[in-house]
Design an enzyme around this catalytic site. Structure first.
Site, PDB file in Angstrom:
ATOM      1  N   HIS A   1      -0.506   0.227  -9.984  1.00 28.62           N
ATOM      2  CA  HIS A   1      -1.236  -0.671  -9.082  1.00 28.62           C
ATOM      3  C   HIS A   1      -1.746  -1.906  -9.833  1.00 28.62           C
ATOM      4  CE1 HIS A   1      -3.587  -0.634  -5.037  1.00 28.62           C
ATOM      5  NE2 HIS A   1      -3.283  -1.874  -5.400  1.00 28.62           N
TER       6      HIS A   1
ATOM      7  N   ARG B   1       0.838  -1.193   0.000  1.00 29.22           N
ATOM      8  CA  ARG B   1       0.000   0.000   0.000  1.00 29.22           C
ATOM      9  C   ARG B   1       0.875   1.246   0.000  1.00 29.22           C
ATOM     10  NH1 ARG B   1      -3.479  -2.848  -1.436  1.00 29.22           N
ATOM     11  NH2 ARG B   1      -5.582  -3.166  -0.556  1.00 29.22           N
TER      12      ARG B   1
END
Length: 312
Positions: free
Chosen positions: A275, A227
């Site tokens: 991502h 993250r």
């Protein structure tokens, strides 16, 4: 049984048809605002509070490995998902293999000095460089859960020294395990490649900061596959500019999409992907969810349940 489905970007018709085929007799529908009809299970990603609030569900399935978006909403709306309703996450469902591909390819890219050769190429400069030695290229994996163990497993055949760090000690073959805050400095000491696969919890936000980076080996590398909130991006840039870090490979960021004004875009020692390191593979996710629902219906134990206190 009745199953409601909500995902802002997934192919909803595919999921409804696939879940219906995997669980014959199940009634699967897309949840839309105003739908307060009966449901036994919910399949969700970033669900609105009203979707889950007030429902006596048997279980909720997050359609990804992370559950931080749900847990963060629960802080403000605890009634959204009472404690007695189990929350499950996708532990692997194809994501492990994708993480392995990503991590192994990038580690070998750095080990073979392809980043240096690309920099020389941009200068039109021909120069064979000295090889790195495997014994000096220690790889440390932050986070030793399902995905962390998969990455370690894929790197093991290449002969690099491997270590991992997590809340509790692990016993992975060929991997030196460090556990708890007291052992974090020893884990970082000598680590040349740091791969982040930590869960997003209150304890891990901002963990990759100046203090941590300064404990790594000189000219080390960072790969963030977890993250963006784990990394203090200003500290990362400072470490790159001073030479403490030689390079970074980032798949996640503090803000997504990454703003155009972010200095990460133009930094010559930062490589980036949007991502995509590991995405949910629908067929494998459907099979896992259907199997888990069958186990719950039969009163059997099921894997993947989230410990809300730990955050994963």
């Amino acid at each position: 049984m009745d199953i409601i489905f909500y995902h802002p970007t997934f192919d909803t018709p595919y999921w409804i048809n696939a879940m219906t085929a995997a669980l014959p007799g199940a009634r699967v529908r897309e949840w839309k605002r105003g739908d307060n009809e009966h449901a036994d299970y919910a399949l969700v990603w970033h669900p609105p509070v009203e979707m889950l609030q007030g429902r006596d569900l048997k279980a909720v399935f997050a359609l990804g490995a992370g559950v931080d978006s749900i847990l963060s909403k629960l802080k403000a709306h605890p009634e959204m998902l009472p404690e007695h309703i189990p929350l499950f996450r996708l532990e692997d469902t194809g994501m492990g293999q994708q993480m392995q591909e990503y991590a192994v390819s990038q580690v070998l890219h750095w080990f073979r000095r392809f980043d240096d050769y690309q920099a020389l190429k941009l200068k039109s400069h021909w120069e064979p460089l000295a090889d790195y030695q495997r014994e000096d290229f220690t790889i440390g994996i932050l986070g030793a859960g399902v995905l962390g163990s998969k990455v370690a497993q894929a790197l093991a055949p290449w002969g690099f020294p491997l270590r991992c760090w997590s809340r509790s000690r692990k016993t992975y073959s060929g991997v030196q395990s460090f556990a708890g805050a007291d052992e974090l400095p020893a884990f970082l000491n000598g680590t040349r490649v740091l791969i982040n696969l930590l869960p997003n919890t209150a304890e891990t936000v901002g963990i990759i900061n100046k203090g941590l980076l300064n404990q790594l080996a000189n000219e080390s590398y960072l790969m963030n596959l977890a993250r963006g909130v784990h990394v203090i991006e200003d500290d990362l840039i400072d470490a790159l500019n001073t030479g403490k870090l030689k390079g970074a490979m980032l798949d996640v960021y503090s803000r997504e999409p990454l703003p155009v004004e972010s200095p990460l875009w133009a930094h010559p020692r930062v490589a980036m992907t949007p991502h995509i390191a590991a995405v949910t593979r629908p067929a494998e996710a459907v099979a896992y969810i259907a199997r888990t629902i069958e186990h719950l219906e039969q009163g059997k134990a099921a894997t993947g349940q989230v410990n809300r206190q730990l955050g994963y």
